[in-house]
Design an enzyme around this catalytic site. Structure first.
Site, PDB file in Angstrom:
ATOM      1  N   THR A 166     -13.908  -5.419  -7.411  1.00 62.16           N
ATOM      2  CA  THR A 166     -15.035  -5.521  -8.427  1.00 62.16           C
ATOM      3  C   THR A 166     -14.887  -4.414  -9.456  1.00 62.16           C
ATOM      4  O   THR A 166     -14.653  -3.369  -9.231  1.00 62.16           O
ATOM      5  CB  THR A 166     -16.451  -5.058  -7.587  1.00 62.16           C
ATOM      6  OG1 THR A 166     -16.383  -5.898  -6.478  1.00 62.16           O
ATOM      7  CG2 THR A 166     -17.645  -5.131  -8.415  1.00 62.16           C
ATOM      8  N   ARG A 174     -20.672   4.899   3.678  1.00 59.54           N
ATOM      9  CA  ARG A 174     -20.610   5.154   2.396  1.00 59.54           C
ATOM     10  C   ARG A 174     -22.068   5.001   1.804  1.00 59.54           C
ATOM     11  O   ARG A 174     -22.729   3.766   2.206  1.00 59.54           O
ATOM     12  CB  ARG A 174     -19.863   4.503   1.449  1.00 59.54           C
ATOM     13  CG  ARG A 174     -18.316   4.931   1.623  1.00 59.54           C
ATOM     14  CD  ARG A 174     -17.338   4.211   1.085  1.00 59.54           C
ATOM     15  NE  ARG A 174     -17.227   2.955   1.734  1.00 59.54           N
ATOM     16  CZ  ARG A 174     -16.330   2.143   1.301  1.00 59.54           C
ATOM     17  NH1 ARG A 174     -15.520   2.134   0.332  1.00 59.54           N
ATOM     18  NH2 ARG A 174     -15.970   0.997   2.060  1.00 59.54           N
ATOM     19  N   CYS A 193     -20.907  -1.372  -1.955  1.00 63.95           N
ATOM     20  CA  CYS A 193     -21.090  -2.208  -2.880  1.00 63.95           C
ATOM     21  C   CYS A 193     -22.298  -2.313  -3.649  1.00 63.95           C
ATOM     22  O   CYS A 193     -22.141  -1.655  -4.812  1.00 63.95           O
ATOM     23  CB  CYS A 193     -21.126  -3.827  -2.438  1.00 63.95           C
ATOM     24  SG  CYS A 193     -19.393  -4.034  -1.501  1.00 63.95           S
ATOM     25  N   ASP A 204       0.802  -1.124  -0.012  1.00 67.62           N
ATOM     26  CA  ASP A 204       0.100  -0.151  -0.102  1.00 67.62           C
ATOM     27  C   ASP A 204       0.788   1.476  -0.049  1.00 67.62           C
ATOM     28  O   ASP A 204       1.896   1.078   0.379  1.00 67.62           O
ATOM     29  CB  ASP A 204      -0.955   0.195   1.185  1.00 67.62           C
ATOM     30  CG  ASP A 204      -2.113   0.839   1.120  1.00 67.62           C
ATOM     31  OD1 ASP A 204      -2.285   2.056   0.663  1.00 67.62           O
ATOM     32  OD2 ASP A 204      -3.353   0.231   0.922  1.00 67.62           O
ATOM     33  N   LYS A 226     -22.699   1.182  -5.778  1.00 61.74           N
ATOM     34  CA  LYS A 226     -21.680   1.413  -6.927  1.00 61.74           C
ATOM     35  C   LYS A 226     -21.985   0.251  -7.772  1.00 61.74           C
ATOM     36  O   LYS A 226     -21.789   0.490  -9.228  1.00 61.74           O
ATOM     37  CB  LYS A 226     -20.424   1.171  -6.265  1.00 61.74           C
ATOM     38  CG  LYS A 226     -19.123   1.297  -7.125  1.00 61.74           C
ATOM     39  CD  LYS A 226     -18.070   1.478  -6.481  1.00 61.74           C
ATOM     40  CE  LYS A 226     -17.499   0.161  -5.768  1.00 61.74           C
ATOM     41  NZ  LYS A 226     -17.318  -0.896  -6.564  1.00 61.74           N
ATOM     42  N   GLU A 280     -14.668 -11.084  -5.206  1.00 62.76           N
ATOM     43  CA  GLU A 280     -14.976 -11.339  -3.785  1.00 62.76           C
ATOM     44  C   GLU A 280     -16.666 -11.226  -3.437  1.00 62.76           C
ATOM     45  O   GLU A 280     -17.096 -10.555  -4.344  1.00 62.76           O
ATOM     46  CB  GLU A 280     -14.241 -10.458  -2.925  1.00 62.76           C
ATOM     47  CG  GLU A 280     -14.311  -9.140  -3.049  1.00 62.76           C
ATOM     48  CD  GLU A 280     -15.602  -8.578  -2.372  1.00 62.76           C
ATOM     49  OE1 GLU A 280     -16.334  -9.089  -1.637  1.00 62.76           O
ATOM     50  OE2 GLU A 280     -16.047  -7.223  -2.780  1.00 62.76           O
ATOM     51  N   ASN A 284     -24.818  -8.949  -6.641  1.00 60.69           N
ATOM     52  CA  ASN A 284     -25.066  -7.948  -6.046  1.00 60.69           C
ATOM     53  C   ASN A 284     -26.131  -6.961  -6.393  1.00 60.69           C
ATOM     54  O   ASN A 284     -27.130  -6.513  -5.597  1.00 60.69           O
ATOM     55  CB  ASN A 284     -23.994  -6.776  -5.866  1.00 60.69           C
ATOM     56  CG  ASN A 284     -23.005  -7.434  -4.878  1.00 60.69           C
ATOM     57  OD1 ASN A 284     -22.739  -8.212  -4.319  1.00 60.69           O
ATOM     58  ND2 ASN A 284     -21.623  -6.520  -4.853  1.00 60.69           N
ATOM     59  N   ALA A 297     -38.098  -5.317   5.134  1.00 57.31           N
ATOM     60  CA  ALA A 297     -38.242  -3.854   4.715  1.00 57.31           C
ATOM     61  C   ALA A 297     -37.788  -2.672   5.723  1.00 57.31           C
ATOM     62  O   ALA A 297     -37.697  -2.968   6.673  1.00 57.31           O
ATOM     63  CB  ALA A 297     -39.889  -3.609   4.869  1.00 57.31           C
TER      64      ALA A 297
END
Length: 435
Positions: free
Chosen positions: A121, A328, A260, A30, A263, A151, A208, A252
């Site tokens: 993704t 997010r 995820c 990183d 997006k 994933e 998804n 509900a």
């Protein structure tokens, strides 16, 4: 096997630690020095139950190392997993800038055969782009293969999901790469789907998007249940027991959020539209989800009055779901934004999330403040709005809370409170079609 994980975020860190558990040697790469420092100390920079203990275990055992030395990391590892972010662009498509940068770095520094795996993704066709990006930066032609290996982790239960996957998808046309991936995953007891990269990439988006569709379906159905005086939870149970449908994602509430679903659904829609095949069902899924916070706002106005100016409300829960600190696309923050536009005063609480001014776009201050305890948060308020289904909120002492409130209103954005119990205490309770 020597594995390099590029990107030590949620997906990268979880993936790396699972491979440590399977007996592999892992390096995390990183550019963020603060992340690396924390990980070296065995500390996560995000919240995920059980994962920090696993990190500490493997750091101490020397099974996982962290570095910012790109050249050395690429050269010494056999399999390279790309686990960097693919944020949503303005048109809904995925931004592949970070993926491209990693691919170009691999091409620049590799000296022998590598298997390059896209775990991030990514849109259909990305494996081919990664191949081209790597080749464009090679000083001499060195063989490599690119594999799509999406994933399927749920935030809040990522460790369990990674150790007990429903399936493993391997997308490659290379026999050599397929054999290496089989060896890598030989300890897992689940179906392994071997396909081509494009199919693998679409599987992730399709999965998804289907789950998001179930959420929007039950939320739209809840509106009809409201009109007909029907308990939507009974309907969810009745249809969820059908094995062809299943009970999951039929609760509900305020809608989906996180890093995820929003997006990925938008990225799939963008891909479909770019290829002239509109996915109209998914378009409605997005619309319903966007309307859910406004639907709850209407319920709040029906209870407190159409003019919310000067009213003080307690918002319990800021993360998009329980057991994560991810805010997010959180429905909670969307609702807070609507309430602030109505000039309401907001008092917020979350067991894990700590908001800082400027990080979410909310104007943190006298009219929008976060408190440390639920008691402080509900004190003097006209209503409590439950936005995240944390266990702490399921066990609240509503009799004690009522004594602290100015008016006894509960708006349950997750249908998590026993309506009969709180109404017996004198609360005015409103949920999503739980008549």
């Amino acid at each position: 096997m020597r594995i390099l994980i590029v990107g030590t975020g949620y997906v990268g860190t979880t993936t790396g630690l699972i491979f440590c558990e399977m007996g592999h040697q892992v390096t995390g790469l990183d550019v963020d020095e603060q992340k690396l420092k924390a990980l070296h100390a065995g500390k996560l920079h995000f919240y995920e139950p059980g994962l920090e203990e696993l990190l500490s275990k493997h750091v101490q055992a020397g099974n996982i190392l962290f570095t910012n030395n790109t050249n050395k990391a690429i050269k010494k590892n056999d399999v390279i997993f790309i686990c960097v972010g693919t944020p949503k662009q303005e048109d809904g498509s995925a931004d592949l800038t970070y993926v491209k940068n990693v691919a170009q770095s691999i091409g620049k520094h590799m000296k022998e055969y590598k298997v390059v795996v896209t775990k991030s993704t990514v849109p259909v066709g990305t494996a081919q782009l990664v191949t081209e990006w790597i080749k464009s930066c090679q000083k001499e032609p060195i063989p490599f293969d690119v594999v799509s290996n999406p994933e399927f982790l749920r935030e809040g239960s990522a460790l369990y999901d990674a150790l007990n996957p429903d399936r493993i998808v391997i997308g490659t046309t290379s026999k050599k790469a397929r054999g290496i991936m089989r060896e890598l995953y030989q300890g897992f007891q689940c179906p392994i789907i071997e396909t081509n990269p494009k199919s693998s990439e679409l599987i992730k988006y399709a999965a998804n998007s289907f789950l998001a569709m179930k959420i929007s379906y039950i939320n739209e159905l809840a509106r009809l249940c409201d009109r007909l005086g029907i308990n939507v939870d009974d309907v969810s149970q009745g249809i969820g027991l059908d094995q062809r449908i299943g009970p999951h994602f039929l609760k509900a509430g305020m809608g989906y959020g996180g890093s995820c679903f929003p997006k990925d659904v938008n990225a799939l829609l963008q891909t479909a539209n770019a290829n002239g095949i509109p996915l109209t069902i998914l378009e409605r899924v997005v619309q319903v989800n966007a309307e859910q916070s406004l639907y709850l706002l209407d319920k709040i106005k029906q209870g407190l009055g159409s003019n919310l100016a000067g009213k003080t409300v307690a918002v319990l829960g800021l993360s998009f779901k329980a057991n994560t600190d991810d805010t997010r696309e959180s429905p909670s923050l969307v609702l807070i934004d609507h309430l602030l536009k109505e000039r309401a005063n907001i008092k917020m609480h979350d067991p894990i999330v700590k908001l800082e001014e400027g990080t979410t776009g909310l104007p943190i201050g006298p009219h929008c403040q976060q408190l440390q305890t639920v008691a402080e948060t509900v004190s003097g308020t006209d209503a409590v709005i439950l936005c995240t289904d944390w266990d702490e909120y399921k066990q609240l002492d509503w009799m004690a809370i009522q004594l602290l409130m100015k008016q006894p209103y509960i708006f349950d954005g997750r249908n998590m409170v026993d309506k009969a119990v709180v109404e017996a205490l004198g609360f005015h309770y409103t949920g999503f079609a739980n008549h």
